[in-house]
Design a protein around this motif. Structure first.
Motif, short mmCIF file in Angstrom:
data_model
loop_
_atom_site.label_atom_id
_atom_site.label_comp_id
_atom_site.label_asym_id
_atom_site.label_seq_id
_atom_site.Cartn_x
_atom_site.Cartn_y
_atom_site.Cartn_z
N GLU A 10 0.82 -1.21 0.00
CA GLU A 10 0.00 0.00 0.00
C GLU A 10 0.86 1.26 0.00
O GLU A 10 0.64 2.20 0.78
N ILE A 11 1.85 1.26 -0.90
CA ILE A 11 2.74 2.41 -1.03
C ILE A 11 2.83 2.83 -2.49
O ILE A 11 2.47 2.07 -3.39
N SER A 12 3.35 4.01 -2.70
CA SER A 12 3.56 4.54 -4.04
C SER A 12 4.81 3.89 -4.64
O SER A 12 5.76 3.57 -3.91
N ILE A 23 6.55 0.92 6.58
CA ILE A 23 5.30 0.23 6.24
C ILE A 23 5.45 -1.27 6.42
O ILE A 23 4.54 -1.94 6.92
N PHE A 24 6.61 -1.80 6.05
CA PHE A 24 6.85 -3.23 6.23
C PHE A 24 6.74 -3.61 7.71
O PHE A 24 6.07 -4.58 8.05
N ARG A 25 7.39 -2.86 8.57
CA ARG A 25 7.34 -3.17 10.01
C ARG A 25 5.89 -3.13 10.53
O ARG A 25 5.47 -3.99 11.30
N TYR A 26 5.14 -2.14 10.09
CA TYR A 26 3.74 -2.03 10.52
C TYR A 26 2.94 -3.27 10.10
O TYR A 26 2.26 -3.89 10.91
N PHE A 27 3.02 -3.63 8.80
CA PHE A 27 2.27 -4.78 8.31
C PHE A 27 2.81 -6.10 8.87
O PHE A 27 2.04 -7.03 9.13
#
Length: 180
Positions: A10-12, A23-27
């Motif tokens: 879910e990134i550009s 974002i990787f750490r979050y997911f």
């Protein structure tokens, strides 16, 4: 099949390496199989695969080439879908194929088939496009393969072709009307 790693994370596609890591750490925390509330092993595997590709500059550069190609194909598909003439052209091609097979069956009921190459030549439709139309007509039951592998119109195909042309047919006259 192409997998959109940017969509998975879910990134550009323009995201920098810090954003990718954040974002990787979050997911990863959210979908890790050990997380009893939101853990999802399949989703976690997708996220790890996307991260491993996008964090490595060489792998990401190679992936971005494929991504741009895929994006171009999606744009072509969208443009073709917006072009309203595509469906109409396909209907004409399918009607022409049915007409060719109808005439062939009518002329020689014992040898009603036409081969793939001959259909391509007679219809003027390239093989890569013809495959779609043959698939469709076969799936509808309008055509089928003969014992020798050629295509032939079926009874359903004849009825369909007749119904399409029936509105333009002059009224049949009864033979008895002309008898003296």
């Amino acid at each position: 099949m192409f997998i959109d790693y940017y969509e998975i994370l879910e990134i550009s596609p323009n995201a920098n390496s810090e954003t990718i890591e954040r974002i990787f750490r979050y997911f990863a925390m959210r979908y890790h199989p050990d997380n009893r509330e939101t853990g999802n092993e399949a989703r976690f595997s997708e996220i790890v695969e996307a991260h491993n590709t996008l964090r490595d500059p060489v792998k990401r550069a190679q992936y971005d080439i494929l991504y741009r190609e895929h994006l171009g194909l999606r744009q072509e598909l969208t443009q073709e879908a917006r072009d309203g003439g595509g469906v109409e052209r396909d209907s004409v091609i399918q009607a022409n194929l049915l007409s060719l097979l109808y005439v062939r069956r009518r002329r020689d009921v014992n040898n009603p088939g036409i081969g793939d190459e001959e259909l391509e030549r007679l219809s003027g439709c390239p093989r890569e496009h013809l495959e779609f139309h043959l698939w469709y007509l076969k799936a509808k039951g309008f055509i089928g393969r003969t014992e020798n592998g050629t295509f032939a119109i079926t009874v359903e195909g004849i009825d369909h072709a007749g119904a399409k042309h029936g509105q333009h047919r002059p009224h049949a006259t009864r033979l008895l009307d002309h008898a003296d």
